[in-house]
Motif scaffolding. Structure first.
Motif, PDB file in Angstrom:
ATOM      1  N   ARG A   1     107.408  37.256  49.251  1.00 53.26           N
ATOM      2  CA  ARG A   1     106.664  39.639  49.571  1.00 53.26           C
ATOM      3  C   ARG A   1     105.465  39.334  49.236  1.00 53.26           C
ATOM      4  O   ARG A   1     104.130  39.948  49.386  1.00 53.26           O
ATOM      5  CB  ARG A   1     107.541  39.869  49.114  1.00 53.26           C
ATOM      6  CG  ARG A   1     106.914  41.630  49.893  1.00 53.26           C
ATOM      7  CD  ARG A   1     108.430  42.507  49.658  1.00 53.26           C
ATOM      8  NE  ARG A   1     108.515  42.687  47.946  1.00 53.26           N
ATOM      9  CZ  ARG A   1     107.151  43.009  47.361  1.00 53.26           C
ATOM     10  NH1 ARG A   1     106.332  43.662  48.007  1.00 53.26           N
ATOM     11  NH2 ARG A   1     107.430  43.715  45.995  1.00 53.26           N
ATOM     12  N   THR A   2     105.356  38.787  47.493  1.00 52.24           N
ATOM     13  CA  THR A   2     103.868  39.010  46.860  1.00 52.24           C
ATOM     14  C   THR A   2     102.899  38.344  46.627  1.00 52.24           C
ATOM     15  O   THR A   2     102.423  38.032  46.573  1.00 52.24           O
ATOM     16  CB  THR A   2     104.173  39.305  45.285  1.00 52.24           C
ATOM     17  OG1 THR A   2     104.737  38.261  45.489  1.00 52.24           O
ATOM     18  CG2 THR A   2     105.276  40.193  45.599  1.00 52.24           C
TER      19      THR A   2
ATOM     20  N   GLN B   1     100.994  29.010  40.105  1.00 48.55           N
ATOM     21  CA  GLN B   1     101.043  30.601  39.612  1.00 48.55           C
ATOM     22  C   GLN B   1     101.102  31.282  37.984  1.00 48.55           C
ATOM     23  O   GLN B   1     100.365  32.146  37.175  1.00 48.55           O
ATOM     24  CB  GLN B   1     102.339  31.181  40.312  1.00 48.55           C
ATOM     25  CG  GLN B   1     102.555  32.593  39.609  1.00 48.55           C
ATOM     26  CD  GLN B   1     101.410  33.686  40.226  1.00 48.55           C
ATOM     27  OE1 GLN B   1     100.582  33.725  40.632  1.00 48.55           O
ATOM     28  NE2 GLN B   1     101.994  34.833  39.533  1.00 48.55           N
ATOM     29  N   TYR B   2     101.425  29.554  37.559  1.00 52.40           N
ATOM     30  CA  TYR B   2     102.207  29.829  36.051  1.00 52.40           C
ATOM     31  C   TYR B   2     100.451  28.848  35.699  1.00 52.40           C
ATOM     32  O   TYR B   2     100.354  28.767  33.745  1.00 52.40           O
ATOM     33  CB  TYR B   2     103.578  29.031  35.692  1.00 52.40           C
ATOM     34  CG  TYR B   2     104.327  29.777  35.806  1.00 52.40           C
ATOM     35  CD1 TYR B   2     104.411  30.905  35.014  1.00 52.40           C
ATOM     36  CD2 TYR B   2     105.068  29.502  36.307  1.00 52.40           C
ATOM     37  CE1 TYR B   2     106.096  31.016  34.957  1.00 52.40           C
ATOM     38  CE2 TYR B   2     106.037  30.282  37.083  1.00 52.40           C
ATOM     39  CZ  TYR B   2     106.760  30.547  36.307  1.00 52.40           C
ATOM     40  OH  TYR B   2     107.871  31.638  36.542  1.00 52.40           O
ATOM     41  N   GLY B   3      99.774  28.170  36.300  1.00 56.72           N
ATOM     42  CA  GLY B   3      98.218  27.920  35.348  1.00 56.72           C
ATOM     43  C   GLY B   3      98.890  26.899  34.524  1.00 56.72           C
ATOM     44  O   GLY B   3      97.871  26.041  34.165  1.00 56.72           O
ATOM     45  N   CYS B   4      99.484  25.476  35.738  1.00 58.34           N
ATOM     46  CA  CYS B   4      99.522  24.372  35.457  1.00 58.34           C
ATOM     47  C   CYS B   4      98.156  23.386  35.951  1.00 58.34           C
ATOM     48  O   CYS B   4      97.734  23.871  37.047  1.00 58.34           O
ATOM     49  CB  CYS B   4     101.192  24.001  35.561  1.00 58.34           C
ATOM     50  SG  CYS B   4     102.550  24.556  34.895  1.00 58.34           S
ATOM     51  N   GLU B   5      98.155  22.405  35.050  1.00 58.38           N
ATOM     52  CA  GLU B   5      96.986  21.499  35.745  1.00 58.38           C
ATOM     53  C   GLU B   5      98.306  20.124  36.609  1.00 58.38           C
ATOM     54  O   GLU B   5      99.114  19.726  36.337  1.00 58.38           O
ATOM     55  CB  GLU B   5      96.610  20.800  34.392  1.00 58.38           C
ATOM     56  CG  GLU B   5      95.954  19.751  35.492  1.00 58.38           C
ATOM     57  CD  GLU B   5      95.367  18.500  34.612  1.00 58.38           C
ATOM     58  OE1 GLU B   5      94.455  17.194  34.693  1.00 58.38           O
ATOM     59  OE2 GLU B   5      95.139  19.026  32.974  1.00 58.38           O
TER      60      GLU B   5
ATOM     61  N   SER C   1     116.560  35.925  46.679  1.00 57.03           N
ATOM     62  CA  SER C   1     116.553  37.711  45.771  1.00 57.03           C
ATOM     63  C   SER C   1     114.570  36.771  45.763  1.00 57.03           C
ATOM     64  O   SER C   1     113.763  37.606  46.639  1.00 57.03           O
ATOM     65  CB  SER C   1     116.867  38.096  45.167  1.00 57.03           C
ATOM     66  OG  SER C   1     118.121  38.790  46.229  1.00 57.03           O
ATOM     67  N   ARG C   2     114.828  36.140  44.754  1.00 56.27           N
ATOM     68  CA  ARG C   2     113.859  36.201  44.153  1.00 56.27           C
ATOM     69  C   ARG C   2     112.887  34.722  45.279  1.00 56.27           C
ATOM     70  O   ARG C   2     111.251  35.259  45.076  1.00 56.27           O
ATOM     71  CB  ARG C   2     113.952  35.415  43.074  1.00 56.27           C
ATOM     72  CG  ARG C   2     112.415  34.590  42.255  1.00 56.27           C
ATOM     73  CD  ARG C   2     111.885  35.458  41.563  1.00 56.27           C
ATOM     74  NE  ARG C   2     111.146  34.953  40.541  1.00 56.27           N
ATOM     75  CZ  ARG C   2     109.819  35.491  40.120  1.00 56.27           C
ATOM     76  NH1 ARG C   2     109.453  36.831  40.493  1.00 56.27           N
ATOM     77  NH2 ARG C   2     108.870  34.474  39.760  1.00 56.27           N
ATOM     78  N   SER C   3     113.519  34.320  46.144  1.00 59.60           N
ATOM     79  CA  SER C   3     112.090  33.156  46.765  1.00 59.60           C
ATOM     80  C   SER C   3     112.078  34.478  47.470  1.00 59.60           C
ATOM     81  O   SER C   3     110.225  34.345  48.302  1.00 59.60           O
ATOM     82  CB  SER C   3     112.882  32.221  47.846  1.00 59.60           C
ATOM     83  OG  SER C   3     113.490  31.553  46.804  1.00 59.60           O
ATOM     84  N   VAL C   4     112.369  35.449  48.118  1.00 51.46           N
ATOM     85  CA  VAL C   4     112.477  36.866  49.250  1.00 51.46           C
ATOM     86  C   VAL C   4     110.551  37.475  48.177  1.00 51.46           C
ATOM     87  O   VAL C   4     109.682  37.590  48.891  1.00 51.46           O
ATOM     88  CB  VAL C   4     113.187  36.533  50.177  1.00 51.46           C
ATOM     89  CG1 VAL C   4     112.755  38.596  50.461  1.00 51.46           C
ATOM     90  CG2 VAL C   4     114.276  36.450  50.470  1.00 51.46           C
TER      91      VAL C   4
ATOM     92  N   THR D   1     120.470  37.864  52.119  1.00 53.09           N
ATOM     93  CA  THR D   1     119.470  38.610  51.472  1.00 53.09           C
ATOM     94  C   THR D   1     118.547  39.127  52.309  1.00 53.09           C
ATOM     95  O   THR D   1     118.634  38.115  53.464  1.00 53.09           O
ATOM     96  CB  THR D   1     118.249  38.122  50.341  1.00 53.09           C
ATOM     97  OG1 THR D   1     117.920  38.818  49.246  1.00 53.09           O
ATOM     98  CG2 THR D   1     117.122  36.845  50.973  1.00 53.09           C
ATOM     99  N   PRO D   2     118.273  40.253  52.292  1.00 50.87           N
ATOM    100  CA  PRO D   2     118.032  41.062  53.304  1.00 50.87           C
ATOM    101  C   PRO D   2     115.542  40.875  53.532  1.00 50.87           C
ATOM    102  O   PRO D   2     115.302  40.609  52.819  1.00 50.87           O
ATOM    103  CB  PRO D   2     118.004  42.312  52.609  1.00 50.87           C
ATOM    104  CG  PRO D   2     118.976  42.908  51.787  1.00 50.87           C
ATOM    105  CD  PRO D   2     118.508  41.403  51.385  1.00 50.87           C
ATOM    106  N   LEU D   3     115.534  40.219  54.951  1.00 48.29           N
ATOM    107  CA  LEU D   3     114.280  39.951  54.651  1.00 48.29           C
ATOM    108  C   LEU D   3     112.990  41.582  55.429  1.00 48.29           C
ATOM    109  O   LEU D   3     113.883  42.235  56.314  1.00 48.29           O
ATOM    110  CB  LEU D   3     114.203  39.737  56.358  1.00 48.29           C
ATOM    111  CG  LEU D   3     114.956  37.920  56.680  1.00 48.29           C
ATOM    112  CD1 LEU D   3     114.750  37.313  57.429  1.00 48.29           C
ATOM    113  CD2 LEU D   3     114.034  37.027  54.937  1.00 48.29           C
ATOM    114  N   PRO D   4     112.608  41.855  54.877  1.00 48.82           N
ATOM    115  CA  PRO D   4     111.645  42.695  55.418  1.00 48.82           C
ATOM    116  C   PRO D   4     111.351  42.851  57.065  1.00 48.82           C
ATOM    117  O   PRO D   4     111.263  41.971  57.439  1.00 48.82           O
ATOM    118  CB  PRO D   4     110.250  42.462  54.965  1.00 48.82           C
ATOM    119  CG  PRO D   4     110.349  41.249  53.641  1.00 48.82           C
ATOM    120  CD  PRO D   4     111.588  40.715  53.661  1.00 48.82           C
TER     121      PRO D   4
END
Length: 339
Positions: free
Chosen positions: A301-302, A163-167, A294-297, A107-110
């Motif tokens: 990125r975000t 990110q999902y709001g878990c404890e 792709s999802r990991s990158v 997968t491409p990297l920025p």
């Protein structure tokens, strides 16, 4: 080109040799990557110890994650170009200056990303994303136990779960407890001084999800902590790595520790026991691996994922890199550099 070969099992100082070998050529649906950084994973340590059944026969080139630039493109590859910075997943062979791998495993990297840091988005991040978004799905408010929460996969699971709001309940050794607070673990547990099972049970908590990479009796304890609709996901057996070789009795003890389970209690409580082996996914569901890369990158990125780089070593110090990773003192990705 140079590649690092595992030539014998055992201690790192005598296990590896750097050899000159022929540069690979790209097949029709492959690319060749000029490797700037090769990531290390704990599976590499187990392979060096002779404990990893999926490892190729000796002499072998280990390594799953590489960061670098495209050097060659196969005639059927349309979405990658020479000179492009990429993250690649290899089915072994990553400890080398050049590697060939299917284009779907790249997968491409920025532009401007650090190649060594990016290798944390290979096996480790793909595993974490698959565990949290494919093997199960996390929901806000769920109580989640992450074993070895300061490790390469564990710390990324913490970030996704937040990110999902878990404890989050997370285990780590004494020197890493402050780090668990830093990355957002709500209930750090010192496994050197505390029994996670007794700590969580003493809080009168029923878990929704357990991510277990330890195996043996700790898996069985995690299962007992699940509440209705709970899920336990096993993705390793780190407790197996206790010495240069495991005896048959060690393996039997590990297996017995898992326990014997009937599906009936699972059905009654609507619980799930899930096993994950990322090599099987790469072998039989390559499009899922492509999606995970792709999802990991994208998550990095975000800002959802922070692919922390712990330490780098020159390629000719591969033994030191292995020793550092095996010491369990690292907190983030360990990588070797080729230039």
């Amino acid at each position: 080109m140079k590649a690092i070969y595992l030539v014998k099992f055992g201690e790192s100082k005598s296990a590896f040799q750097i050899r000159e070998c022929e540069k690979p050529a790209a097949g029709d649906q492959e690319v060749v990557i000029r490797v700037h950084a090769s990531g290390l994973n704990f599976a590499d340590v187990m392979a060096r110890r002779g404990l990893y059944k999926d490892a190729p026969p000796l002499p072998a080139v280990l390594g799953y994650d590489v960061g670098g630039t495209i050097d060659q493109v196969g005639k059927d590859v349309k979405n990658l170009s020479i000179g492009q910075p990429v993250l690649g997943f290899t089915r072994f062979g990553g400890y080398a200056e050049y590697v060939s791998t299917p284009a779907d495993a790249v997968t491409p990297l920025p532009e401007g990303w650090d190649y060594a840091r990016a290798t944390a988005l290979g096996t480790q991040a793909c595993t974490a994303v698959y565990l949290a978004e494919e093997a199960t799905h996390l929901y806000s408010g769920e109580k989640v136990l992450i074993q070895a929460a300061s490790g390469g996969v564990g710390r990324l699971l913490v970030q996704i779960a937040k990110q999902y709001g878990c404890e989050i309940f997370g285990t780590a050794s004494t020197p890493k407890l402050d780090y668990l607070f830093e990355i957002g673990v709500d209930h750090p547990i010192d496994y050197l001084k505390q029994d996670f099972f007794e700590v969580i049970r003493g809080m009168n908590v029923k878990l929704d999800v357990v991510f277990d990479n330890l195996g043996g009796k700790r898996y069985k304890q995690g299962l007992k902590l699940l509440g209705p609709c709970g899920r336990i996901i096993s993705y390793g057996a780190a407790d197996q790595n206790r010495g240069s070789k495991t005896s048959k009795w060690d393996t039997i003890k590990l297996g017995l520790g898992f326990g014997f389970h009937s599906p009936i209690p699972l059905v009654v409580k609507s619980q799930a026991m899930i096993g994950v082996n990322m090599l099987r996914i790469a072998d039989y569901r390559p499009m899922i691996m492509k999606k995970m890369l792709s999802r990991s990158v994208e998550l990095a990125r975000t800002g959802v994922l922070d692919p922390r780089l712990d330490k780098t070593f020159p390629a000719d110090q591969i033994a030191d890199a292995h020793d550092w990773l095996e010491s369990r003192k690292s907190m983030g990705k360990v990588a070797i550099l080729w230039d």
